[in-house]
Scaffold this motif. Sequence first.
Motif, PDB file in Angstrom:
ATOM      1  N   SER A  79       0.813  -1.220   0.000  1.00  0.00           N
ATOM      2  CA  SER A  79       0.000   0.000   0.000  1.00  0.00           C
ATOM      3  C   SER A  79       0.846   1.269   0.000  1.00  0.00           C
ATOM      4  O   SER A  79       0.366   2.333  -0.394  1.00  0.00           O
ATOM      5  N   SER A  80       2.093   1.175   0.439  1.00  0.00           N
ATOM      6  CA  SER A  80       2.947   2.368   0.477  1.00  0.00           C
ATOM      7  C   SER A  80       3.710   2.587  -0.825  1.00  0.00           C
ATOM      8  O   SER A  80       4.196   3.690  -1.077  1.00  0.00           O
ATOM      9  N   VAL A  81       3.809   1.533  -1.662  1.00  0.00           N
ATOM     10  CA  VAL A  81       4.583   1.663  -2.899  1.00  0.00           C
ATOM     11  C   VAL A  81       3.926   2.640  -3.857  1.00  0.00           C
ATOM     12  O   VAL A  81       4.585   3.514  -4.440  1.00  0.00           O
ATOM     13  N   PHE A  82       2.601   2.545  -4.032  1.00  0.00           N
ATOM     14  CA  PHE A  82       1.908   3.346  -5.049  1.00  0.00           C
ATOM     15  C   PHE A  82       1.961   4.843  -4.751  1.00  0.00           C
ATOM     16  O   PHE A  82       2.333   5.632  -5.633  1.00  0.00           O
ATOM     17  N   PRO A  83       1.591   5.309  -3.543  1.00  0.00           N
ATOM     18  CA  PRO A  83       1.687   6.753  -3.310  1.00  0.00           C
ATOM     19  C   PRO A  83       3.112   7.278  -3.369  1.00  0.00           C
ATOM     20  O   PRO A  83       3.343   8.403  -3.820  1.00  0.00           O
ATOM     21  N   LEU A  84       4.087   6.481  -2.951  1.00  0.00           N
ATOM     22  CA  LEU A  84       5.478   6.930  -3.046  1.00  0.00           C
ATOM     23  C   LEU A  84       5.912   7.055  -4.504  1.00  0.00           C
ATOM     24  O   LEU A  84       6.589   8.024  -4.883  1.00  0.00           O
ATOM     25  N   ALA A  85       5.521   6.087  -5.316  1.00  0.00           N
ATOM     26  CA  ALA A  85       5.880   6.154  -6.734  1.00  0.00           C
ATOM     27  C   ALA A  85       5.227   7.357  -7.411  1.00  0.00           C
ATOM     28  O   ALA A  85       5.863   8.054  -8.223  1.00  0.00           O
ATOM     29  N   LEU A  86       3.962   7.626  -7.066  1.00  0.00           N
ATOM     30  CA  LEU A  86       3.286   8.766  -7.686  1.00  0.00           C
ATOM     31  C   LEU A  86       3.865  10.087  -7.183  1.00  0.00           C
ATOM     32  O   LEU A  86       3.987  11.055  -7.956  1.00  0.00           O
ATOM     33  N   ALA A  87       4.221  10.156  -5.910  1.00  0.00           N
ATOM     34  CA  ALA A  87       4.863  11.368  -5.397  1.00  0.00           C
ATOM     35  C   ALA A  87       6.205  11.602  -6.083  1.00  0.00           C
ATOM     36  O   ALA A  87       6.596  12.748  -6.353  1.00  0.00           O
ATOM     37  N   PHE A  88       6.903  10.535  -6.392  1.00  0.00           N
ATOM     38  CA  PHE A  88       8.160  10.635  -7.128  1.00  0.00           C
ATOM     39  C   PHE A  88       7.934  11.186  -8.537  1.00  0.00           C
ATOM     40  O   PHE A  88       8.728  11.967  -9.060  1.00  0.00           O
ATOM     41  N   ALA A  89       6.799  10.772  -9.151  1.00  0.00           N
ATOM     42  CA  ALA A  89       6.536  11.189 -10.526  1.00  0.00           C
ATOM     43  C   ALA A  89       5.960  12.585 -10.615  1.00  0.00           C
ATOM     44  O   ALA A  89       6.163  13.292 -11.609  1.00  0.00           O
ATOM     45  N   VAL A  90       5.230  13.036  -9.598  1.00  0.00           N
ATOM     46  CA  VAL A  90       4.494  14.301  -9.694  1.00  0.00           C
ATOM     47  C   VAL A  90       5.339  15.479  -9.241  1.00  0.00           C
ATOM     48  O   VAL A  90       5.415  16.520  -9.908  1.00  0.00           O
ATOM     49  N   GLY A  91       5.982  15.366  -8.099  1.00  0.00           N
ATOM     50  CA  GLY A  91       6.681  16.510  -7.514  1.00  0.00           C
ATOM     51  C   GLY A  91       7.873  16.955  -8.336  1.00  0.00           C
ATOM     52  O   GLY A  91       8.615  16.128  -8.885  1.00  0.00           O
ATOM     53  N   GLY A 149      10.490  18.508  -7.110  1.00  0.00           N
ATOM     54  CA  GLY A 149      11.691  18.163  -6.343  1.00  0.00           C
ATOM     55  C   GLY A 149      11.446  16.888  -5.546  1.00  0.00           C
ATOM     56  O   GLY A 149      10.648  16.020  -5.923  1.00  0.00           O
ATOM     57  N   TRP A 150      12.137  16.790  -4.424  1.00  0.00           N
ATOM     58  CA  TRP A 150      12.015  15.611  -3.567  1.00  0.00           C
ATOM     59  C   TRP A 150      11.163  15.867  -2.340  1.00  0.00           C
ATOM     60  O   TRP A 150      11.000  14.994  -1.496  1.00  0.00           O
ATOM     61  N   GLU A 151      10.587  17.059  -2.234  1.00  0.00           N
ATOM     62  CA  GLU A 151       9.826  17.419  -1.035  1.00  0.00           C
ATOM     63  C   GLU A 151       8.581  16.552  -0.882  1.00  0.00           C
ATOM     64  O   GLU A 151       8.274  16.065   0.216  1.00  0.00           O
ATOM     65  N   MET A 152       7.848  16.324  -1.983  1.00  0.00           N
ATOM     66  CA  MET A 152       6.621  15.531  -1.898  1.00  0.00           C
ATOM     67  C   MET A 152       6.921  14.089  -1.513  1.00  0.00           C
ATOM     68  O   MET A 152       6.182  13.473  -0.727  1.00  0.00           O
ATOM     69  N   VAL A 153       8.022  13.535  -2.038  1.00  0.00           N
ATOM     70  CA  VAL A 153       8.395  12.166  -1.684  1.00  0.00           C
ATOM     71  C   VAL A 153       8.720  12.065  -0.204  1.00  0.00           C
ATOM     72  O   VAL A 153       8.306  11.130   0.492  1.00  0.00           O
TER      73      VAL A 153
END
Length: 781
Positions: A276-288, A290-294
Amino acid sequence: MRGTQPGDAPQPAAVDPSNIVRVAAWLVVAAIIVAALYLGQNVLTPLAIAFLIGFALKPLVTWLTRRGLPRALSVIAVILTLAMLLTAFGFLVASQLGTLSAQLPAYQTTIREKIRDVGESIRAPGMFDGVMRTVDSVQEEVGTDETEIVPPLRVQMVGSERQPLETALEWLTPALEPLATAGIVIVFLFLVLLDRGDMRDRLIRLLGGNLHQSTDALEDAAKRISKYLLMQVIVNVSYGVPMALGLWFIGVPGWLLWGALAAVLRFIPYLGPLLSSVFPLALAFAVGDGWEMVVWTLALILFLELISNNVVEPMLYGTSTGLSAMSLIAAATFWTALWGPIGLILSTPLTVCLLVLGRGNPQLGFLDTLLGSTPVLDVPTRIYQRLIADKPEDAIEIVDDTIADDDVVEFYNDHGIEVLRKVSEDYLSNARPEHRQRVFNGMDALLDDLKEEYPPAVDPALAPRIACIGGRWEIDSLACEMLVHALGLAGLPAVERREGVVSTRYVNDLDLDGIDLVCISFFSREPATAIKAFCRRLRNRWPGRRIVVALWNAPPAILEPGAIAALGADEVVTTVQEAVLRIQRMVAPETSLERRVADIPENDAARVEALLATHILDDHAREELDALSKRAAAVFDVKFAVISVISATEEHVVGQSVDLPGTRDGTIPRDQALSGYAVAEDELLVVGDTKRDPRFADHPQLRLWGTSFFAAAPLKTADGLVLGALSLLDMSPRKMSEEELTLLESMAADVVAAITGEDAIEPPPREPEKPSTAVAQPVPD
């Protein structure tokens, strides 16, 4: 040739062939069962899923049925509601995935830039550059000496063109299999919910044996699994909702989908939270950009995991499954190996069923030992084992964890003497000399630690008036050391005298000047001769001293009235608490008489006012309360039961199973009220043997009724005021199990409802077992 010495190791016993055959038979049966589970997984997994969902939906079906809806319609309504919820969740997932799929091309630039940044960071000069250059040079040197190898030709097999129908079947088969499984699950679920009683009867028939044990096993399994599923739903929702809100606040797209997916995936043990944590982390990596959202997304997930694992789950789950942590991991591995991901999801409920099966059938008791969370060794056995292993520090740690509310006397009474009893039983049978030395040294260290941590509450200026003497050997003296400490904690100065050969010289050297009372300790099961000889020499050399004999393994005959006096002693005690209370009564009778009368609670005025407001003293509910008393006496199989309330000056009997002597007018003076202790202490009171408890041995009501067992459950109102007690009395000593104590409290709640006219309030769940102040009866708090 040297003969066999006492310390030699015993010869190994011959192996019983029947034991080997029995073990081999069990192994064959286990192998057959495992093979059947593996080969029949296509049928068994839908059935297991149906049962699992059935446990969760049963309360809803029962609720609808009690509202007048036919059971078949109730089952259909519940299944349709579940299907609609799953369909809505599917549409939610599909719509969110469609939205994200349309937006993914816009995130490609961000993904490429971050991957490029990560690659440049890896290629930048670092601490491993020298190592990598060395490895490359070695590979080049090795490669120059190798002969050039011609790569093989690639051959590709081209089959004949497939028909459209074959292609369609190849694509449809993987999709139809889950649909077929879902259909089987729905059919099984409908049958499970519709005809639950018949299925329960068949399971009871299969379990066989005692009908009571089989019924209790099924009820226990249903209760544990239902509670586990309900708590898991609450835990998962309490995780998914904050997850969705946190992702929305951070700005991660599809926050509603990821929150719902996190709640659903957490039904999968161990792997679910990770997935369950992989998907939001991957999307935060793709959207942000910088690295702040991740970083914020990772911090949110870690925070929710810490709160859920360390606060929410322990608070809600508690001991709902009864499984140990090791058995949960082993069960997850076993069922996953058998049934794959479905087995991982079903591992906990299925293992709970095995646990309850082991508790309900003595032949399968090993399952309870292997899987259960209940300690397999009691506290005295654990302490004794640590001492045998020469680990007194571990034994001291167990003692510190066991002592509740700094009550060392209770520990000595319930566990300390039991440790010494085990030592005495093994002394000549199993223990070797090194074991005995370890135990004695360990007990010395343990008792020294307790005396240092809990110093006696005695004025140092007071001279000892009590002497505790070991009767025959080391174990007797260790019991004396415990008793001296217990007396000191009660404010009674005492001194210890070590054991020795009871001779004229030994008795002369005891130095009993200024001593009023002597307590002699015996662990022997046949102490009559030793007691008589010891008491005779004591009275000849030290006349006027009162003698109490502490018999930790007392034979029943020596406890009969007059038996101990014939041996030359004044009193006999069998537990540490009894010894403290009886010696206190002999040394300070005024204080002891005051303690025989129950204290007056601080809220007594409000309590009496609440009692008078019920108008129960006018006997308007006498018939109903008499019926409840008769039911309590029948349920617990005691001679009689009494319901009494306490006013400002008297105890009023408002219900009784039989007419008791001395209760014709229905009142007893308050200073003689048995239920006064339950009112004063606001807790359950159990006295297993009133003759062994000085507070009750001479109680006028108990003597009048000729009873030896007494238990009282307080009658507590919704405002926390205790009106009286529901009391059980019997002619012979007995003990009560934790289940019986819970049932007694529940029946007391029914009595309160009859008195006040309000609905019964179920007592709160019991906490782990804790000894009561009554003699020789552990009572959960």
